[in-house]
Design an enzyme around this catalytic site. Structure first.
Site, PDB file in Angstrom:
ATOM      1  N   ASP A 136       9.293   2.782   0.082  1.00  0.00           N
ATOM      2  CA  ASP A 136       8.224   3.465   0.804  1.00  0.00           C
ATOM      3  C   ASP A 136       8.397   3.083   2.275  1.00  0.00           C
ATOM      4  OD1 ASP A 136       5.982   4.355   2.063  1.00  0.00           O
ATOM      5  OD2 ASP A 136       4.547   3.475   0.646  1.00  0.00           O
ATOM      6  N   TYR A 142       0.850  -1.191   0.000  1.00  0.00           N
ATOM      7  CA  TYR A 142       0.000   0.000   0.000  1.00  0.00           C
ATOM      8  C   TYR A 142       0.882   1.236   0.000  1.00  0.00           C
ATOM      9  CZ  TYR A 142      -3.589   3.337   1.583  1.00  0.00           C
ATOM     10  OH  TYR A 142      -4.451   4.411   1.697  1.00  0.00           O
ATOM     11  N   LYS A 148       4.102   8.822   9.128  1.00  0.00           N
ATOM     12  CA  LYS A 148       3.836   8.256  10.451  1.00  0.00           C
ATOM     13  C   LYS A 148       4.799   8.754  11.528  1.00  0.00           C
ATOM     14  CE  LYS A 148       1.539   4.219   8.419  1.00  0.00           C
ATOM     15  NZ  LYS A 148       0.132   4.248   8.767  1.00  0.00           N
TER      16      LYS A 148
HETATM   17  C1  LIG Z   1       3.712   1.984   3.438  1.00  0.00           C
HETATM   18  C2  LIG Z   1       2.684   3.068   3.434  1.00  0.00           C
HETATM   19  N1  LIG Z   1       2.724   4.002   2.480  1.00  0.00           N
HETATM   20  C3  LIG Z   1       1.826   5.009   2.428  1.00  0.00           C
HETATM   21  C4  LIG Z   1       0.826   5.098   3.355  1.00  0.00           C
HETATM   22  C5  LIG Z   1      -0.156   6.218   3.295  1.00  0.00           C
HETATM   23  O1  LIG Z   1       0.064   7.095   4.346  1.00  0.00           O
HETATM   24  P1  LIG Z   1      -1.106   8.061   4.886  1.00  0.00           P
HETATM   25  O2  LIG Z   1      -2.134   7.192   5.506  1.00  0.00           O
HETATM   26  O3  LIG Z   1      -0.389   8.941   5.877  1.00  0.00           O
HETATM   27  O4  LIG Z   1      -1.603   8.825   3.719  1.00  0.00           O
HETATM   28  C6  LIG Z   1       0.724   4.137   4.372  1.00  0.00           C
HETATM   29  C7  LIG Z   1      -0.354   4.202   5.359  1.00  0.00           C
HETATM   30  O5  LIG Z   1      -0.624   3.292   6.106  1.00  0.00           O
HETATM   31  C8  LIG Z   1       1.702   3.104   4.413  1.00  0.00           C
HETATM   32  O6  LIG Z   1       1.656   2.157   5.355  1.00  0.00           O
END
Ligand SMILES: Cc1ncc(COP(=O)(O)O)c(C=O)c1O
Length: 432
Positions: free
Chosen positions: A244, A149, A272
């Protein structure tokens, strides 16, 4: 089997009202308990490793507001820094010295990051990094992995993990085919599939983005050689490698997965933990690539609240706390005790189970395993997970309401918290 001891009357009332006001009653789908049944618990306050709901029930928390609360909820030093910053205003819309402080901390910590741009969420960071990958390489196609994700932007909603996997949704309506036609997917931990995609799309792939440790299909670690293999393939193909690290950054090591595994990508996304509970995301990487970002270069990306002093303050204090000696050893020790204990209790009670942890990130699947990718994760027993989730909730343990989410511990979790959690697991798993 389980006594319905939990009084959640106020939660139910508030959630019933919320459903008339907001789609599904929530501001983000993963907060709903759709895949585990029952209704979400409405929180009232959080502190350290504990959370309290509006009915006064107390839980030991392993969600940590989905990752940011790595020092424990409402850490006194973070709160006091925020109170001080608050007096000077919440948003400047102009440069602020605190941005330099956090930027220096990120650059110092994360091996790939020579320059950084702050945004407001992980989604924003991933959207921007993809634009940058395309701008820098002049290529449009992207490889992502099934069950990973990268936020909810159009081009990543292809075989996505997290809430999309939890709710069993197909790729989302509203996403134009033209946008996702450049998104190619491969199974996680499958280097050969990646090689085949490069072979089938010569000179067209801007890069590969991945969760270097997956948290959005449940917890899945990279196989030995997977990250190194991706580094090699992308280099050979003139494509960019993007980690990511929105979830793993400052969580599985101070310098993230890239420090832990010794593989340096070209670009990195963060979120986060670097916001310490306030909305912050970031993307960064090689200076030559980052120099393409406006106003240094032509790739446009902007944000009204980006780099605001409150968010910067929470991030700076959180990283400062994490930088103190022993933080990651402590996270590893406590999380190791938790997952080893949970696996043992599950096995002792006759359940097929597998799982693991790296530092303060962990996961457990109700299947014999091993789990290398999303397909393997989907083979786990979802109904059993739902029962386990409900049982643990009734025992005062708050787990993510999804079999496809990693769990998180914090520096505030104590041995007693873990002992209590394992006792709860014994009660729940012995009755299932
Ligand atoms: C690996 C990863 N990338 C991107 C995101 C998206 O972040 P946000 O929820 O702050 O938009 C998340 C959210 O859980 C994530 O776990």
């Amino acid at each position: 089997m389980l006594t319905d001891t939990l009084n959640t009357t106020k939660s139910e009332d508030i959630f019933a009202a919320a459903q008339k006001l907001m789609p599904g009653g929530v501001s983000s789908p993963v907060r709903a308990f759709k895949s585990v049944g029952g209704q979400p618990i409405v929180f009232d306050r959080v502190k350290g490793s504990q959370v309290w709901d509006v009915d006064g029930n107390q839980y030991t928390d392993y969600v940590g507001t989905w990752g940011p609360a790595i020092c424990g909820h409402a850490h006194p030093e973070v709160l006091s820094a925020l109170k001080e910053a608050l007096e000077k205003g919440t948003s400047f819309g102009a440069p602020c010295a605190l941005e330099n402080v956090l930027a220096e901390m990120v650059i110092e910590a994360v091996p790939s990051v020579e320059m950084v741009r702050f945004v407001n969420s992980g989604t924003e960071a991933c959207m921007a990094v993809l634009r940058l990958m395309r701008a820098f390489t002049g290529r449009e196609k992207l490889i992502k992995f099934e069950g990973c994700y990268h936020g909810h932007a159009d081009m990543f909603l292809v075989k996505a993990g997290s809430g999309v996997a939890t709710l069993g949704l197909p790729d989302s309506p509203g996403v134009p085919k033209a946008v996702t036609s450049s998104t190619l997917t491969a199974p996680y931990n499958d280097l050969q599939a990646v090689q085949e995609l490069f072979a089938a799309n010569p000179g067209e792939i801007a890069g590969v983005i991945l969760e270097p440790v997956v948290g959005n299909s449940g917890f899945i670690a990279p196989d030995a050689g997977f990250l190194a293999g991706l580094r090699e393939i992308t280099k050979d193909e003139g494509a960019l490698l993007v980690f990511d690290e929105v979830m793993t950054g400052f969580r599985i090591a101070y310098g993230g997965a890239q420090e832990k595994f010794g593989i340096t990508p070209d670009l990195t996304t963060l979120g986060k933990v670097i916001g310490g509970g306030l909305p912050v995301g970031a993307y960064g990487g090689r200076r030559d690539i980052m120099s393409m970002v406006a106003p240094a270069g032509p790739m446009y990306q902007a944000g009204t609240l980006s780099g605001n002093p409150l968010a910067m303050t929470a991030g700076i204090k959180t990283l400062e706390l994490l930088g103190r000696p022993g933080s990651y050893e402590q996270l590893d020790k406590i999380t190791g005790k938790l997952i080893t204990g949970l696996l043992q209790v599950a096995k002792d009670n006759g359940h097929a189970v597998c799982g693991g942890h790296i530092s303060g990130m962990f996961g457990l699947f109700f299947t014999e395993g091993p789990v290398h990718n999303y397909e393997d994760a989907k083979a786990a027993d979802a109904q059993k997970f739902a029962k386990y989730h409900r049982g643990m909730l009734e025992q005062g343990i708050y787990l993510a309401p999804s079999a496809f989410e990693a769990g998180f511990t914090s520096l505030a979790h104590t041995e007693e918290d873990i002992d209590r959690t394992l006792k709860a697991a014994q009660v729940v798993l012995s009755s299932m």
